[in-house]
Design a protein around this motif. Structure first.
Motif, short mmCIF file in Angstrom:
data_model
loop_
_atom_site.label_atom_id
_atom_site.label_comp_id
_atom_site.label_asym_id
_atom_site.label_seq_id
_atom_site.Cartn_x
_atom_site.Cartn_y
_atom_site.Cartn_z
N LYS A 3 49.17 133.38 73.65
CA LYS A 3 48.99 134.49 72.72
C LYS A 3 50.33 135.16 72.39
O LYS A 3 50.63 135.47 71.24
N LEU A 4 51.16 135.37 73.41
CA LEU A 4 52.47 135.99 73.20
C LEU A 4 53.38 135.09 72.38
O LEU A 4 54.06 135.53 71.46
N GLY A 7 52.41 134.89 68.85
CA GLY A 7 52.76 136.16 68.22
C GLY A 7 54.22 136.18 67.78
O GLY A 7 54.56 136.68 66.70
N ALA A 11 55.89 136.41 64.01
CA ALA A 11 56.96 137.35 63.68
C ALA A 11 58.16 136.65 63.05
O ALA A 11 58.93 137.27 62.30
N TYR A 193 56.82 144.04 63.84
CA TYR A 193 55.54 143.41 64.20
C TYR A 193 55.43 143.24 65.71
O TYR A 193 54.38 143.54 66.30
N MET A 194 56.49 142.77 66.35
CA MET A 194 56.43 142.54 67.80
C MET A 194 56.34 143.86 68.57
O MET A 194 55.70 143.93 69.62
N TRP A 196 54.85 146.55 67.34
CA TRP A 196 53.48 146.99 67.07
C TRP A 196 52.48 146.28 67.97
O TRP A 196 51.56 146.90 68.52
N LYS A 197 52.68 144.98 68.14
CA LYS A 197 51.78 144.20 68.99
C LYS A 197 52.15 144.26 70.47
O LYS A 197 51.49 143.63 71.31
N LYS A 198 53.21 145.00 70.78
CA LYS A 198 53.68 145.17 72.16
C LYS A 198 54.05 143.83 72.81
O LYS A 198 53.85 143.63 74.00
N ILE A 199 54.58 142.94 71.98
CA ILE A 199 55.09 141.67 72.50
C ILE A 199 56.42 141.91 73.21
O ILE A 199 56.73 141.28 74.22
#
Length: 313
Positions: A3-4, A7, A11, A193-194, A196-199
């Motif tokens: 998932k990471l 993501g 990005a 984006y990363m 925001w998604k806390k990647i």
């Protein structure tokens, strides 16, 4: 993990699309070859050499392939891309036991190996707008190369800047450079984006960019005819790509926020030193590799405060 990793791939998509817009077919070819080669080499090494269950589809090999392609000129021969993928996965990653064990960012290991081994091919950058040209594309010098060469010849910055695209063009990516490092706005979209998604967290990219801005700003204020202004350094070369997508690699960066800030500051300082006083026009990849080596020390000596203790008896 998948998932990471996927993501991160999402990005990276804006930078890929902008690169295709400017450089066309070459970007598609080298990115496809790099990603397929990295996935294939990871599968073969794990299956037949390490005798372990292959994890080639967890997304990490694909990320390495994309980042490696983004560090290369879009007119580089396919066979060089394949060698870079083999070095990235075989030496940079699998030699140390695979994902989670590698001390250095695999994509940068591959990129630096290719830069040292094939310097001419690695520094022949095609001009934007040649969408259907690949290896026959006309080439030129990047803004950083122009600045570096002019500084070596003691030419005033004011005379150099007329040879360099406007800051708007630099921000939008209309310049010569490696495939995925040209468009600042696209790389910043990936960063937002990363976040925001806390990647990733903000500590590493912000500390790198702030350090470069402050260091180059001090030099520029001290002598504006010798040193370029901070905005030039932020918008050119592989700084944003390195700060956002390479220095933030989970395995090779510190675990604590304080360690991340020190790590990012070190990358920023070394990058500016190489760009300004070194022989190479770009230094961010070397800076990241050097600070990758310090990551175990930062993890060992900078730890969160412990709120509990074990009592004897």
């Amino acid at each position: 993990m998948p998932k990471l990793m996927y993501g991160v791939i999402l990005a990276l998509l804006p930078a890929f699309l902008v690169s295709v817009f400017y450089f066309g077919l070459g970007v598609i070819i080298i990115t496809a070859v790099s990603v397929i080669s990295c996935i294939l080499f990871e599968y073969l090494i794990q299956k037949y050499l390490l005798k372990t269950k292959p994890s080639h589809l967890d997304g990490s090999a694909a990320v390495t392939g994309i980042l490696l392609a983004f560090c290369l000129p879009s007119n580089i021969p396919v066979w060089i891309v394949i060698i870079g993928a083999l070095v990235s996965i075989g030496i940079g990653k699998m030699t140390f036991g695979g994902l989670g064990n590698n001390p250095f960012n695999p994509a940068i290991v591959g990129r630096v190996f290719l830069f040292i081994s094939f310097p001419v091919a690695m520094t022949s950058y095609p001009e934007p707008g040649q969408w259907f040209s690949y290896m026959d594309a006309s080439t030129g010098a990047t803004p950083l190369s122009i600045m570096n060469e002019s500084l070596a010849n003691e030419i005033p910055v004011s005379e150099i800047m007329v040879k360099i695209p406007s800051y708007l063009d630099l921000f939008m990516g209309k310049m010569l450079g490696s495939s995925g490092e040209i468009a600042a706005f696209a790389l910043l979209l990936g960063l937002f984006y990363m976040l925001w998604k806390k990647i990733i967290t903000w500590h590493i990219p912000v500390s790198i960019l702030f350090t470069v801005f402050a260091f180059t700003g001090a030099l520029w204020i001290g002598n504006s005819e010798k040193y370029a202004d901070p905005l030039f350094h932020l918008l050119t070369g592989g700084l944003l790509l390195g700060a956002v997508f390479m220095a933030t690699d989970y395995v090779t960066s510190p675990m604590t926020t304080k360690g991340m800030v020190i790590y990012g500051t070190g990358i920023g300082v070394i990058t500016v030193l190489i760009r300004t006083f070194g022989a190479y026009p770009e230094g961010v990849q070397f800076a990241i590799l050097i600070m990758n080596g310090f990551t175990p020390l930062l993890n060992k000596y900078i730890k969160p405060k412990r709120f509990g203790e074990v009592r004897n008896g």
